[in-house]
Design an enzyme around this catalytic site. Sequence first.
Site, PDB file in Angstrom:
ATOM      1  N   ARG A 191       5.364 -12.906   7.814  1.00 13.64           N
ATOM      2  CA  ARG A 191       5.249 -13.019   6.359  1.00 13.64           C
ATOM      3  C   ARG A 191       4.648 -14.350   5.939  1.00 13.64           C
ATOM      4  NH1 ARG A 191       9.257  -9.459   4.120  1.00 13.64           N
ATOM      5  NH2 ARG A 191       8.681  -7.576   5.187  1.00 13.64           N
ATOM      6  N   ARG A 243       5.956 -13.786  -1.554  1.00  9.80           N
ATOM      7  CA  ARG A 243       6.397 -14.201  -2.889  1.00  9.80           C
ATOM      8  C   ARG A 243       6.736 -15.670  -3.013  1.00  9.80           C
ATOM      9  NH1 ARG A 243      10.391  -9.277  -3.072  1.00  9.80           N
ATOM     10  NH2 ARG A 243      10.318  -9.896  -0.896  1.00  9.80           N
ATOM     11  N   ARG A 254      -0.086 -10.606  -7.413  1.00  7.36           N
ATOM     12  CA  ARG A 254       0.859  -9.478  -7.511  1.00  7.36           C
ATOM     13  C   ARG A 254       1.237  -9.168  -8.953  1.00  7.36           C
ATOM     14  NH1 ARG A 254       3.122  -6.364  -6.665  1.00  7.36           N
ATOM     15  NH2 ARG A 254       5.118  -6.465  -5.624  1.00  7.36           N
ATOM     16  N   ASP A 256       1.220  -3.856   5.496  1.00  8.69           N
ATOM     17  CA  ASP A 256       2.646  -3.708   5.785  1.00  8.69           C
ATOM     18  C   ASP A 256       2.771  -2.796   6.995  1.00  8.69           C
ATOM     19  OD1 ASP A 256       5.381  -4.434   4.430  1.00  8.69           O
ATOM     20  OD2 ASP A 256       5.592  -2.387   5.149  1.00  8.69           O
ATOM     21  N   TYR A 312      12.679   3.881   8.821  1.00  9.84           N
ATOM     22  CA  TYR A 312      12.241   4.096   7.435  1.00  9.84           C
ATOM     23  C   TYR A 312      11.936   5.567   7.171  1.00  9.84           C
ATOM     24  CZ  TYR A 312      12.106  -0.900   6.779  1.00  9.84           C
ATOM     25  OH  TYR A 312      12.475  -2.207   6.670  1.00  9.84           O
TER      26      TYR A 312
HETATM   27  O1  CP3 Z   1       2.972 -12.074   6.634  1.00  4.95           O
HETATM   28  C1  CP3 Z   1       1.978 -11.519   6.147  1.00  4.95           C
HETATM   29  O2  CP3 Z   1       1.308 -11.986   5.257  1.00  4.95           O
HETATM   30  C2  CP3 Z   1       1.567 -10.221   6.777  1.00  4.95           C
HETATM   31  C3  CP3 Z   1       1.908  -9.044   6.047  1.00  4.95           C
HETATM   32  C4  CP3 Z   1       3.252  -8.368   6.308  1.00  4.95           C
HETATM   33  C5  CP3 Z   1       4.018  -7.799   5.263  1.00  4.95           C
HETATM   34  N1  CP3 Z   1       5.045  -7.097   5.814  1.00  4.95           N
HETATM   35  C6  CP3 Z   1       3.735  -7.927   3.828  1.00  4.95           C
HETATM   36  C7  CP3 Z   1       4.835  -7.698   2.865  1.00  4.95           C
HETATM   37  C8  CP3 Z   1       3.875  -8.043   7.503  1.00  4.95           C
HETATM   38  C9  CP3 Z   1       3.504  -8.458   8.910  1.00  4.95           C
HETATM   39  C10 CP3 Z   1       4.995  -7.213   7.172  1.00  4.95           C
HETATM   40  C11 CP3 Z   1       5.866  -6.615   8.192  1.00  4.95           C
HETATM   41  C12 CP3 Z   1       7.031  -5.820   7.776  1.00  4.95           C
HETATM   42  N2  CP3 Z   1       7.195  -5.039   6.664  1.00  4.95           N
HETATM   43  C13 CP3 Z   1       8.175  -5.672   8.571  1.00  4.95           C
HETATM   44  C14 CP3 Z   1       8.366  -6.274   9.941  1.00  4.95           C
HETATM   45  C15 CP3 Z   1       8.765  -7.714   9.859  1.00  4.95           C
HETATM   46  C16 CP3 Z   1      10.125  -7.913   9.256  1.00  4.95           C
HETATM   47  O3  CP3 Z   1      10.191  -8.477   8.164  1.00  4.95           O
HETATM   48  O4  CP3 Z   1      11.114  -7.539   9.898  1.00  4.95           O
HETATM   49  C17 CP3 Z   1       9.077  -4.836   7.887  1.00  4.95           C
HETATM   50  C18 CP3 Z   1      10.465  -4.397   8.336  1.00  4.95           C
HETATM   51  C19 CP3 Z   1       8.441  -4.423   6.678  1.00  4.95           C
HETATM   52  C20 CP3 Z   1       8.949  -3.486   5.642  1.00  4.95           C
HETATM   53  C21 CP3 Z   1       9.038  -4.138   4.318  1.00  4.95           C
HETATM   54  N3  CP3 Z   1       7.936  -4.492   3.534  1.00  4.95           N
HETATM   55  C22 CP3 Z   1      10.201  -4.543   3.615  1.00  4.95           C
HETATM   56  C23 CP3 Z   1      11.616  -4.358   4.121  1.00  4.95           C
HETATM   57  C24 CP3 Z   1       9.782  -5.108   2.408  1.00  4.95           C
HETATM   58  C25 CP3 Z   1      10.639  -5.596   1.258  1.00  4.95           C
HETATM   59  C26 CP3 Z   1      11.040  -7.000   1.545  1.00  4.95           C
HETATM   60  C27 CP3 Z   1      11.692  -7.689   0.388  1.00  4.95           C
HETATM   61  O5  CP3 Z   1      12.042  -8.850   0.635  1.00  4.95           O
HETATM   62  O6  CP3 Z   1      11.822  -7.130  -0.695  1.00  4.95           O
HETATM   63  C28 CP3 Z   1       8.368  -5.107   2.385  1.00  4.95           C
HETATM   64  C29 CP3 Z   1       7.490  -5.641   1.330  1.00  4.95           C
HETATM   65  C30 CP3 Z   1       6.512  -6.703   1.735  1.00  4.95           C
HETATM   66  N4  CP3 Z   1       5.654  -6.591   2.797  1.00  4.95           N
HETATM   67  C31 CP3 Z   1       6.250  -7.938   1.067  1.00  4.95           C
HETATM   68  C32 CP3 Z   1       5.177  -8.550   1.758  1.00  4.95           C
HETATM   69  C33 CP3 Z   1       4.481  -9.825   1.412  1.00  4.95           C
HETATM   70  C34 CP3 Z   1       6.903  -8.403  -0.236  1.00  4.95           C
HETATM   71  C35 CP3 Z   1       6.226  -7.530  -1.239  1.00  4.95           C
HETATM   72  C36 CP3 Z   1       6.000  -8.039  -2.626  1.00  4.95           C
HETATM   73  O7  CP3 Z   1       4.980  -8.704  -2.887  1.00  4.95           O
HETATM   74  O8  CP3 Z   1       6.783  -7.677  -3.505  1.00  4.95           O
END
Ligand code: CP3
Length: 321
Positions: free
Chosen positions: A2, A6, A15, A51, A129
Site C-alpha cells: 500500500r 489514503r 479519490r 487491487d 472474498y
Molecule cells: O500499495 C499500492 O499502492 C498498490 C495497490 C494495492 C491496493 N490494494 C490498493 C488499495 C495493493 C497491492 C492492494 C492489495 C490488497 N487489497 C490486499 C493484500 C494486501 C493486504 O493489505 O493484506 C488486500 C487484502 C486487498 C483488499 C482490499 N482492498 C481491502 C481489504 C481494502 C479496504 C481497506 C481499508 O482500509 O478500507 C481495499 C481497498 C484499497 N486497495 C485501498 C487501496 C489504496 C484503499 C481504498 C480507498 O482509496 O478508499
Amino acid sequence: MRQAGRYLPEYREIRAKHKMLEVIRTPELAARVTLQPIERFDLDAAIIFADILNPLIGMGIELDFVEGDGPKIFNPVKSAADVDRLRVPTPEENVGYTLQAIKIVAAELKPKNIPLIGFSGAPFTLSSYLVDGKTNQNLDGLKRFMFSEPRAFFSLQEKLSELIVAYFESQVKAGASALQLFDSWLGALGPVEFEEFAFPYINKIIVETKKRCDVPFIYFAPNTAGLYPKLKELPADVMGVDWRIRLPDASQRLDNKFVLQGNLDPSIMAGPVERALSETKRIMLERPGLKGHIFNLGHGIVPHTPPDNLAKVIAQVRQAQ
Ligand code: CP3
C-alpha cells in the site's frame, strides 16, 4: 505494501473526484497514483496501483469498494454451481487497463532506473472474498465451504491459479520487473490444512510463473510463522515477513533460503516518530547474517500515517545502509 493510499493528500484529492474502481480502470489515473509516492519519497521501487480483487470482475463477480466499508462482492460463491459459472478470461480482456497502466509507469520509471512491481492476490485469500463477500478475518464461511465442498473448493483454486499465472505473465510483458503474491488471510489455516488446501496452488503458481518470466518473485503471507516448516519449500526469491517475528529468527526458521522483506509494524510507522525511528534502527541492526533484506512495513500502511514519518524512516534506512 500500500504505497499509494489514503495517508497521502495527493491520493485523497484524486479519490475525491473518482471512485476506487474508476481509478483502477483508468490507466492514466492508475499510473498517476502509482507514481505519487515515488515523486514524494526516496523509494527503491514502485508497485502498480490496482487491487487484488478487481481481476475477479471478469470472472463474473460483481464487486465494489464501498466508502468506509471496504470491498463488497454482491454475488458471492456459495455452491459448486457458482464455481462452475466462473469464467477464466484472458488478462488482456479482463485487466487490459492495468496492463496499459504498467506500460505508462514502466516508461516513466525506466530512465530513473526504478523497478515496477506487479502483483496478484493468492487463491486462498481471493477465495475468502469470493465466498464471504467481504473481509472476514476468521474465515468461517470459506472454511465451511472448503471442508464441506472440497471438490468445488479445489476447482475454484484451479481456476484462480490459471488466472493468476496468466496475469503475472502479462504484467511482466507489459513492463513489471518483479512480482508479488499477496496471501493476506493464509494465516487463518493450521499447518495440516495449509498443506492440503493452499500450498499446492501457491507452489504451482510460482513454478509456472518462473517458467515464463525471469523476474524476482516475492511471496507475502502475514501471521504464518507456524507454517514456515512447509512455506520454506516454496521456490520464491523473497519472503515477506510481518512484525510478529524477528528477522533473524524468521530467516533461521526458513533455512536462510530467502531474501526477507519487512517488517516494521504499520501502527508503529503511524505513531510517534521517535518510536518509528528506533524500531527502524533495530530492524537495520538485525540485518547481518540474513541472506538479504528489503526494508518495508510488515503489512499495508494505515490511513492515519503522517507522510513525514515515512520520509524520516526512509532517511534513517538510507543512513544505516
Ligand atoms: O500499495 C499500492 O499502492 C498498490 C495497490 C494495492 C491496493 N490494494 C490498493 C488499495 C495493493 C497491492 C492492494 C492489495 C490488497 N487489497 C490486499 C493484500 C494486501 C493486504 O493489505 O493484506 C488486500 C487484502 C486487498 C483488499 C482490499 N482492498 C481491502 C481489504 C481494502 C479496504 C481497506 C481499508 O482500509 O478500507 C481495499 C481497498 C484499497 N486497495 C485501498 C487501496 C489504496 C484503499 C481504498 C480507498 O482509496 O478508499
